[in-house]
Enzyme design. Structure first.
Site, PDB file in Angstrom:
ATOM      1  N   HIS A 218      21.855  -4.228  -4.236  1.00 22.07           N
ATOM      2  CA  HIS A 218      21.829  -4.871  -5.565  1.00 22.07           C
ATOM      3  C   HIS A 218      21.348  -3.839  -6.581  1.00 22.07           C
ATOM      4  O   HIS A 218      21.996  -2.830  -6.776  1.00 22.07           O
ATOM      5  CB  HIS A 218      20.947  -6.119  -5.493  1.00 22.07           C
ATOM      6  CG  HIS A 218      20.932  -7.003  -6.713  1.00 22.07           C
ATOM      7  ND1 HIS A 218      21.827  -6.911  -7.746  1.00 22.07           N
ATOM      8  CD2 HIS A 218      20.102  -8.026  -7.045  1.00 22.07           C
ATOM      9  CE1 HIS A 218      21.555  -7.820  -8.653  1.00 22.07           C
ATOM     10  NE2 HIS A 218      20.513  -8.517  -8.261  1.00 22.07           N
TER      11      HIS A 218
ATOM     12  N   HIS B 120      32.098  -4.689  -5.688  1.00 21.36           N
ATOM     13  CA  HIS B 120      31.353  -5.758  -6.355  1.00 21.36           C
ATOM     14  C   HIS B 120      31.841  -7.107  -5.835  1.00 21.36           C
ATOM     15  O   HIS B 120      33.023  -7.274  -5.556  1.00 21.36           O
ATOM     16  CB  HIS B 120      31.584  -5.687  -7.882  1.00 21.36           C
ATOM     17  CG  HIS B 120      30.549  -6.400  -8.668  1.00 21.36           C
ATOM     18  ND1 HIS B 120      30.592  -7.755  -8.867  1.00 21.36           N
ATOM     19  CD2 HIS B 120      29.402  -5.964  -9.244  1.00 21.36           C
ATOM     20  CE1 HIS B 120      29.542  -8.119  -9.575  1.00 21.36           C
ATOM     21  NE2 HIS B 120      28.803  -7.064  -9.817  1.00 21.36           N
TER      22      HIS B 120
ATOM     23  N   ASP C 244      26.259   0.566 -11.327  1.00 24.32           N
ATOM     24  CA  ASP C 244      25.259   1.511 -10.808  1.00 24.32           C
ATOM     25  C   ASP C 244      25.795   2.905 -10.570  1.00 24.32           C
ATOM     26  O   ASP C 244      25.025   3.823 -10.294  1.00 24.32           O
ATOM     27  CB  ASP C 244      24.685   0.963  -9.488  1.00 24.32           C
ATOM     28  CG  ASP C 244      23.872  -0.288  -9.734  1.00 24.32           C
ATOM     29  OD1 ASP C 244      24.182  -1.330  -9.136  1.00 24.32           O
ATOM     30  OD2 ASP C 244      22.955  -0.227 -10.571  1.00 24.32           O
TER      31      ASP C 244
HETATM   32  C1  SDX Z   1      24.897  -4.868  -8.573  1.00 21.25           C
HETATM   33  O1  SDX Z   1      26.177  -9.593  -8.265  1.00 21.25           O
HETATM   34  C2  SDX Z   1      26.047  -8.888  -9.294  1.00 21.25           C
HETATM   35  O2  SDX Z   1      26.479  -9.228 -10.353  1.00 21.25           O
HETATM   36  C3  SDX Z   1      25.283  -7.574  -9.077  1.00 21.25           C
HETATM   37  C4  SDX Z   1      25.202  -6.670 -10.268  1.00 21.25           C
HETATM   38  C5  SDX Z   1      24.381  -7.281 -11.377  1.00 21.25           C
HETATM   39  O3  SDX Z   1      24.571  -6.848 -12.525  1.00 21.25           O
HETATM   40  O4  SDX Z   1      23.485  -8.090 -11.061  1.00 21.25           O
HETATM   41  O5  SDX Z   1      26.500  -6.376 -10.756  1.00 21.25           O
HETATM   42  C6  SDX Z   1      24.520  -5.357  -9.913  1.00 21.25           C
HETATM   43  O6  SDX Z   1      24.258  -5.217  -7.618  1.00 21.25           O
HETATM   44  C7  SDX Z   1      26.115  -3.995  -8.433  1.00 21.25           C
HETATM   45  C8  SDX Z   1      26.437  -3.695  -6.929  1.00 21.25           C
HETATM   46  C9  SDX Z   1      25.550  -2.530  -6.515  1.00 21.25           C
HETATM   47  N1  SDX Z   1      25.662  -2.297  -5.061  1.00 21.25           N
HETATM   48  C10 SDX Z   1      26.303  -1.252  -4.552  1.00 21.25           C
HETATM   49  O7  SDX Z   1      26.902  -0.420  -5.231  1.00 21.25           O
HETATM   50  C11 SDX Z   1      26.182  -1.118  -3.041  1.00 21.25           C
HETATM   51  C12 SDX Z   1      27.549  -0.794  -2.463  1.00 21.25           C
HETATM   52  N2  SDX Z   1      28.403  -1.940  -2.670  1.00 21.25           N
HETATM   53  C13 SDX Z   1      28.564  -2.837  -1.542  1.00 21.25           C
HETATM   54  O8  SDX Z   1      27.497  -2.945  -0.669  1.00 21.25           O
HETATM   55  C14 SDX Z   1      29.318  -4.112  -1.865  1.00 21.25           C
HETATM   56  O9  SDX Z   1      30.421  -3.772  -2.582  1.00 21.25           O
HETATM   57  C15 SDX Z   1      28.608  -5.227  -2.583  1.00 21.25           C
HETATM   58  C16 SDX Z   1      27.302  -5.572  -1.933  1.00 21.25           C
HETATM   59  C17 SDX Z   1      28.352  -4.859  -4.015  1.00 21.25           C
HETATM   60  C18 SDX Z   1      29.513  -6.432  -2.552  1.00 21.25           C
HETATM   61  O10 SDX Z   1      29.638  -6.794  -1.256  1.00 21.25           O
HETATM   62  P1  SDX Z   1      30.567  -8.017  -0.835  1.00 21.25           P
HETATM   63  O11 SDX Z   1      31.154  -8.729  -1.988  1.00 21.25           O
HETATM   64  O12 SDX Z   1      29.804  -8.816   0.145  1.00 21.25           O
HETATM   65  O13 SDX Z   1      31.779  -7.262  -0.229  1.00 21.25           O
HETATM   66  P2  SDX Z   1      32.008  -7.163   1.291  1.00 21.25           P
HETATM   67  O14 SDX Z   1      30.769  -6.638   1.910  1.00 21.25           O
HETATM   68  O15 SDX Z   1      32.560  -8.463   1.746  1.00 21.25           O
HETATM   69  O16 SDX Z   1      33.119  -6.014   1.352  1.00 21.25           O
HETATM   70  C19 SDX Z   1      34.477  -6.362   1.348  1.00 21.25           C
HETATM   71  C20 SDX Z   1      35.122  -5.195   2.078  1.00 21.25           C
HETATM   72  C21 SDX Z   1      34.478  -4.876   3.419  1.00 21.25           C
HETATM   73  O17 SDX Z   1      35.463  -4.246   4.204  1.00 21.25           O
HETATM   74  P3  SDX Z   1      36.153  -5.110   5.395  1.00 21.25           P
HETATM   75  O18 SDX Z   1      35.033  -5.714   6.204  1.00 21.25           O
HETATM   76  O19 SDX Z   1      36.974  -6.144   4.640  1.00 21.25           O
HETATM   77  O20 SDX Z   1      36.979  -4.113   6.151  1.00 21.25           O
HETATM   78  O21 SDX Z   1      34.955  -3.994   1.294  1.00 21.25           O
HETATM   79  C22 SDX Z   1      34.159  -3.070   2.012  1.00 21.25           C
HETATM   80  C23 SDX Z   1      33.442  -3.838   3.108  1.00 21.25           C
HETATM   81  O22 SDX Z   1      33.181  -2.987   4.204  1.00 21.25           O
HETATM   82  N3  SDX Z   1      33.215  -2.507   1.047  1.00 21.25           N
HETATM   83  C24 SDX Z   1      32.896  -1.243   0.966  1.00 21.25           C
HETATM   84  C25 SDX Z   1      32.032  -1.151  -0.135  1.00 21.25           C
HETATM   85  N4  SDX Z   1      31.856  -2.364  -0.661  1.00 21.25           N
HETATM   86  C26 SDX Z   1      32.586  -3.213   0.080  1.00 21.25           C
HETATM   87  N5  SDX Z   1      33.249  -0.172   1.718  1.00 21.25           N
HETATM   88  C27 SDX Z   1      32.719   1.016   1.346  1.00 21.25           C
HETATM   89  N6  SDX Z   1      31.875   1.185   0.295  1.00 21.25           N
HETATM   90  C28 SDX Z   1      31.526   0.117  -0.466  1.00 21.25           C
HETATM   91  N7  SDX Z   1      30.705   0.284  -1.505  1.00 21.25           N
END
Ligand code: SDX
Length: 429
Positions: A268, A307, A363
């Site tokens: 997050h 996201h 981020d």
């Molecule tokens: C913020 O919610 C908000 O609004 C948050 C925020 C706010 O202003 O409050 O916008 C701020 O938290 C931004 C996000 C910051 N976090 C990161 O940058 C961490 C990296 N991102 C991921 O961990 C992920 O994208 C999330 C946590 C942000 C979202 O996760 P989801 O929606 O649960 O997505 P998911 O885990 O279901 O992923 C879907 C697919 C998966 O692959 P498969 O299982 O389908 O094969 O996408 C892949 C994931 O493995 N994936 C990624 C990835 N994010 C998702 N693969 C590589 N790198 C990534 N960053």
């Protein structure tokens, strides 16, 4: 048959149910009538990360993840970033309308005159280890503030709501500045009421021997716009924590401490810190393809990418890229910027990211700017928390005034053991 209903047939019984549709949703509790036996508990919905569950109605922030749209109280983030300032946006989030001149003047005066914290809180901050993470210090200090303002528990008194909201927004930069100075072994800088909200934050962070700190206007403006961009984001993890904890009616300091805890996580708000660590680990541009392959194998997440809601470019990331240019004009370009731009370019052309619609989020670039301003990575999420406090309080206030609001108490799907008798120690395997 009314058109605004969902007809559901339970093939176990052949029974059909008409579920009312409102705001493109059905009430999960309307599913409870679906039973096989009369004494069944009834049907529930199962949504472990609330990926498709609305936890509330809200009028604060609107996001369209497909189109990359973000609006605070209907105003596009691009316009607010260009034309407003953080204190005005905080007022908008909390009150629902942009302030007129008098309202803004009173709001700014109130916030400016609540920036001090009790000297005992200063001692609390001084009691942390020298290497304490500023987010842990902020979380603990905000929770401790609840003991300094016991009347804050009267959360339905509108006068107290007004006062505590001003106190929290005003004191977050002071707590951040004091925490930073503690980790640096430097004397604390007290608030300077002549400065803007962002300028005063920079003053408490960076003032050294000069009698009066004068913020660099470009840096002050960049911080203010970054605060605007981070101010709210509807039902994100930390806002949900604010509402969830707030639903048992503690004081707003305790609820905000819970929201800070949620934001601290690397998935997050902690992602901006994790992006810099990731770029440092990659090291050089030629190592990027190897890291991309590892991310595609699921070995780690590309921090700052992806996201839950945005399946297009995060509009905030677009604006931040523009701010980066203005800041680097003053500070000199961040050497990691080239790497970040190359990483973005390669990722956005790669099928794995394209298929999953993974774009840079808020981020991805913010940390590069903070680093160029001389902020340590451990402070990046603290800046996020300063700004997001306005959004958390807007969500909290909306919850308190929501006639449908009740204490949060989800159900579960129990998959554990059936009833069994206790086994004395001597008879266990
Ligand atoms: C913020 O919610 C908000 O609004 C948050 C925020 C706010 O202003 O409050 O916008 C701020 O938290 C931004 C996000 C910051 N976090 C990161 O940058 C961490 C990296 N991102 C991921 O961990 C992920 O994208 C999330 C946590 C942000 C979202 O996760 P989801 O929606 O649960 O997505 P998911 O885990 O279901 O992923 C879907 C697919 C998966 O692959 P498969 O299982 O389908 O094969 O996408 C892949 C994931 O493995 N994936 C990624 C990835 N994010 C998702 N693969 C590589 N790198 C990534 N960053």
């Amino acid at each position: 048959m009314s058109k605004d209903t969902l007809s559901v047939t339970d093939n176990r019984t052949g029974k059909t149910y008409e579920l009312p549709i409102q705001n493109e949703t059905i009430k999960a509790t309307d599913l409870r009538q679906i039973k096989v036996k009369d004494d069944d508990f009834g049907m529930m919905s199962y949504d472990p990360a609330f990926g498709n569950t609305a936890s509330c109605t809200s009028r604060v922030t609107f996001i369209d993840g497909e189109k990359g749209i973000l609006r605070y109280r209907g105003y596009p983030i691009e316009q607010l970033a260009e034309k407003s300032n953080f204190l005005e946006v905080a007022y908008l989030l909390i009150h629902g309308e942009l302030p007129n001149k008098t309202e803004y003047g009173n709001w700014e005066h109130d916030i400016t005159h609540h920036t001090y914290i009790h000297e005992n809180i200063k001692k609390l901050i001084e009691s942390f280890r020298y290497d304490a993470h500023p987010m842990g210090m902020m979380m603990g200090t905000v929770a401790a503030l609840s003991t300094f303002y016991p009347k804050a528990k009267e959360i339905f008194d509108t006068g107290i709501q007004k006062l505590e909201i001003r106190r929290l927004i005003a004191k977050m930069p002071t707590i951040a500045g004091f925490s930073y100075r503690h980790t640096m072994g430097l004397p604390f800088n007290y608030p300077d009421n002549d400065l803007s909200y962002a300028g005063n934050f920079l003053n408490m962070m960076f003032k050294m021997t000069e009698t009066k700190y004068e913020p660099n206007p470009a840096i002050e403006k960049a911080i203010d716009v970054l605060f605007i961009l981070h101010a709210d984001h509807e039902q994100n993890c930390s806002a949900s924590a604010m509402r969830n904890v707030g639903s048992s009616h503690p004081d707003p300091y305790s609820a905000t401490a819970a929201a800070i805890a949620a934001l601290y996580g690397p998935l997050h708000g902690g992602a901006n810190e994790a992006v810099l660590e990731m770029l440092a680990e990659i090291g050089t541009k030629d190592q990027i393809p190897k890291f991309i392959e590892r991310a595609k194998k699921g070995e780690f997440r590309l921090m700052g990418f992806g996201h839950r809601v945005y399946k297009a470019y995060d509009p905030r990331a677009q604006i931040i890229k523009g701010i980066a240019h203005d800041v680097f004009e003053v500070t000199g370009a961040n050497p990691l910027l080239e790497m970040a731009l190359e990483l973005e370019k390669i990722a956005l052309e790669d099928e794995y990211f394209v298929k999953r619609r993974l774009y840079p989020n808020v981020d991805f670039y913010s940390g590069l700017i903070y680093q160029s301003m001389g902020l340590p990575t451990s402070m990046f999420t603290v800046l996020f928390a300063i700004a997001r406090t306005a959004g958390w309080l807007a969500q909290w206030l909306e919850f308190l005034n929501d006639p449908e609001a009740r204490i949060a108490r989800p159900r579960q799907v129990y998959l554990g053991e059936g009833e069994r008798d206790f086994v004395p120690m001597g008879k266990r395997k």
